[in-house]
Enzyme design. Structure first.
Site, PDB file in Angstrom:
ATOM      1  N   GLY A  10       0.818  -1.207   0.000  1.00 37.63           N
ATOM      2  CA  GLY A  10       0.000   0.000   0.000  1.00 37.63           C
ATOM      3  C   GLY A  10       0.851   1.256   0.000  1.00 37.63           C
ATOM      4  O   GLY A  10       2.086   1.202   0.085  1.00 37.63           O
ATOM      5  N   ASP A  40      -2.744 -13.491   4.059  1.00 38.51           N
ATOM      6  CA  ASP A  40      -4.173 -13.197   3.989  1.00 38.51           C
ATOM      7  C   ASP A  40      -4.680 -12.853   5.394  1.00 38.51           C
ATOM      8  O   ASP A  40      -4.729 -13.722   6.269  1.00 38.51           O
ATOM      9  CB  ASP A  40      -4.923 -14.406   3.423  1.00 38.51           C
ATOM     10  CG  ASP A  40      -6.418 -14.171   3.306  1.00 38.51           C
ATOM     11  OD1 ASP A  40      -6.877 -13.041   3.592  1.00 38.51           O
ATOM     12  OD2 ASP A  40      -7.135 -15.118   2.933  1.00 38.51           O
ATOM     13  N   ASP A 106      -9.564   9.301  10.236  1.00 43.16           N
ATOM     14  CA  ASP A 106     -10.449  10.389  10.670  1.00 43.16           C
ATOM     15  C   ASP A 106     -11.918  10.028  10.493  1.00 43.16           C
ATOM     16  O   ASP A 106     -12.796  10.672  11.082  1.00 43.16           O
ATOM     17  CB  ASP A 106     -10.143  11.673   9.883  1.00 43.16           C
ATOM     18  CG  ASP A 106     -10.186  11.474   8.373  1.00 43.16           C
ATOM     19  OD1 ASP A 106     -10.071  10.323   7.897  1.00 43.16           O
ATOM     20  OD2 ASP A 106     -10.316  12.482   7.651  1.00 43.16           O
ATOM     21  N   TYR A 128     -17.271   1.788   6.811  1.00 43.71           N
ATOM     22  CA  TYR A 128     -15.809   1.850   6.864  1.00 43.71           C
ATOM     23  C   TYR A 128     -15.360   2.433   8.204  1.00 43.71           C
ATOM     24  O   TYR A 128     -14.526   1.854   8.902  1.00 43.71           O
ATOM     25  CB  TYR A 128     -15.278   2.689   5.700  1.00 43.71           C
ATOM     26  CG  TYR A 128     -13.823   3.091   5.847  1.00 43.71           C
ATOM     27  CD1 TYR A 128     -12.810   2.134   5.797  1.00 43.71           C
ATOM     28  CD2 TYR A 128     -13.459   4.431   6.038  1.00 43.71           C
ATOM     29  CE1 TYR A 128     -11.473   2.493   5.951  1.00 43.71           C
ATOM     30  CE2 TYR A 128     -12.133   4.795   6.185  1.00 43.71           C
ATOM     31  CZ  TYR A 128     -11.150   3.826   6.134  1.00 43.71           C
ATOM     32  OH  TYR A 128      -9.839   4.186   6.278  1.00 43.71           O
TER      33      TYR A 128
END
Length: 274
Positions: A10, A40, A106, A128
Site C-alpha cells: 500500500g 491473507d 479520521d 468503513y
C-alpha cells in the site's frame, strides 16, 4: 530491530519500506512486494502463526480495506480485515511482547465539528468508519499499542493525484466542499519512524493541515499551472456511503512531540508521485 509491516504494497507500506531502518518483514495480499510474504489477513490462524514465528519487535499494521463504498457493500469482508484481523494481531503481539502501531482514520468521526482531538467521542457515519473504530478498540486492549489516526493519505493515488491528472488532461474537477487533513504517505511514514523511538501508547493524530477538497484542488491547479476548472459540489455522483463533512484532525499534540514537518500542505504536496 525486526519490524513487521502488514500491507507493505500500500501507499504507506511502500514509504515505510524506504524510510525505516532495521530488518523489515514485509507482507502483502494481492500486489506483490519484492522480498515480501503473501499473507491473507482473513485467515486468522495463519496470521497469528506468521507473527509468532517471525517474532518481530515492532508490528506496524497498515493493512486495511479503505474503499469507503466497497466497505458499505462488502460488509463481512470489511469487518474481517479492518476489525477482526486486528484482534488476532493483538493476540499474537501479546505472545511475543511486540510493540504494535495500528493505523486508523479520521472517518471514525461524524464530521459535525472538525478539528477532532484524540479524546473526542467517535461516531462514524459509514461502515468503513465503524469497522476502523472497532479495529482501534481491539488494538487498545493491548497495553503496548499505539493507534495513529490519519486522514486522506496520498502517494501515487488519492484525491490530490486525481485532481492533478484530471486537470492536466483538460477535464473539469468536481471537488467536495467538505474538510479533511490530507497527508502524504512519505510524511506519515517519517512520523511513524520517529514514533517508534518514543514507544508511546494510546491514540495520536498524525495528519496535515485542515483544508477543504475544493481549496486543495485550487492550490494544486495554481501550483502546477494546470488548465481546466475546479467546481465545488455538495456531493460526488456515484457515492454509496455517506461521508463526514468535516473530519479534520487536531494535530497539536503530535506537532509538539515530533520534529518532522508532517503537516504543511506545501510540504506534503512535494511527495505526490506523478
Amino acid at each position: 530491530m525486526r519490524i513487521l509491516i502488514t500491507g507493505a504494497s500500500g501507499q504507506l507500506g511502500l514509504e515505510l519500506s524506504s524510510v525505516l531502518k532495521g530488518e523489515l518483514i514485509k507482507t502483502f495480499n494481492t500486489r506483490e512486494v519484492q522480498g515480501g510474504y503473501r499473507l491473507d489477513l482473513e485467515n486468522f490462524s495463519q496470521l497469528e502463526d506468521f507473527i509468532i514465528k517471525k517474532r518481530p519487535d515492532v508490528i506496524i499494521n497498515t493493512a486495511s480495506m479503505t474503499d469507503v463504498d466497497k466497505c458499505d457493500v462488502e460488509r463481512e469482508r470489511a469487518y474481517k480485515i479492518n476489525a477482526e484481523a486486528v484482534k488476532h494481531i493483538v493476540r499474537a503481539s501479546r505472545v511475543i511482547e511486540a510493540y504494535l502501531i495500528h493505523i486508523s482514520t479520521d472517518y471514525v468521526f461524524d464530521g459535525q465539528k472538525g478539528l477532532y482531538k484524540e479524546e473526542d467521542l467517535p461516531n462514524p457515519v459509514n461502515y468503513y468508519g465503524l469497522t476502523k473504530l472497532l479495529g482501534e478498540t481491539y488494538a487498545l486492549t493491548y497495553d503496548d499499542s499505539l493507534v495513529i489516526r490519519t486522514s486522506g493519505v496520498f502517494r501515487h493515488k488519492g484525491f490530490p493525484l486525481y485532481v492533478y491528472k484530471t486537470l492536466r488532461e483538460g477535464k473539469e474537477v468536481n471537488a467536495f466542499k467538505g474538510y479533511y487533513s490530507p497527508i502524504s504517505a512519505r510524511k506519515l511514514a517519517e512520523t511513524v519512524a520517529e514514533l517508534i523511538g518514543f514507544r508511546k501508547t494510546g491514540i495520536i493524530h498524525i495528519a496535515g493541515e485542515r483544508i477543504s477538497r475544493f481549496e486543495l484542488a485550487i492550490k494544486i491547479k495554481e501550483m502546477f499551472n494546470l488548465p481546466s476548472e475546479v467546481r465545488e459540489v455538495d456531493e460526488v455522483k456515484g457515492w454509496i456511503a455517506k461521508r463526514p463533512f468535516d473530519s479534520s484532525l487536531d494535530i497539536s499534540k503530535s506537532k509538539k512531540l515530533l520534529s518532522t514537518d508532517f503537516y504543511s500542505i506545501e510540504e506534503n504536496l512535494k511527495y505526490m508521485v506523478i
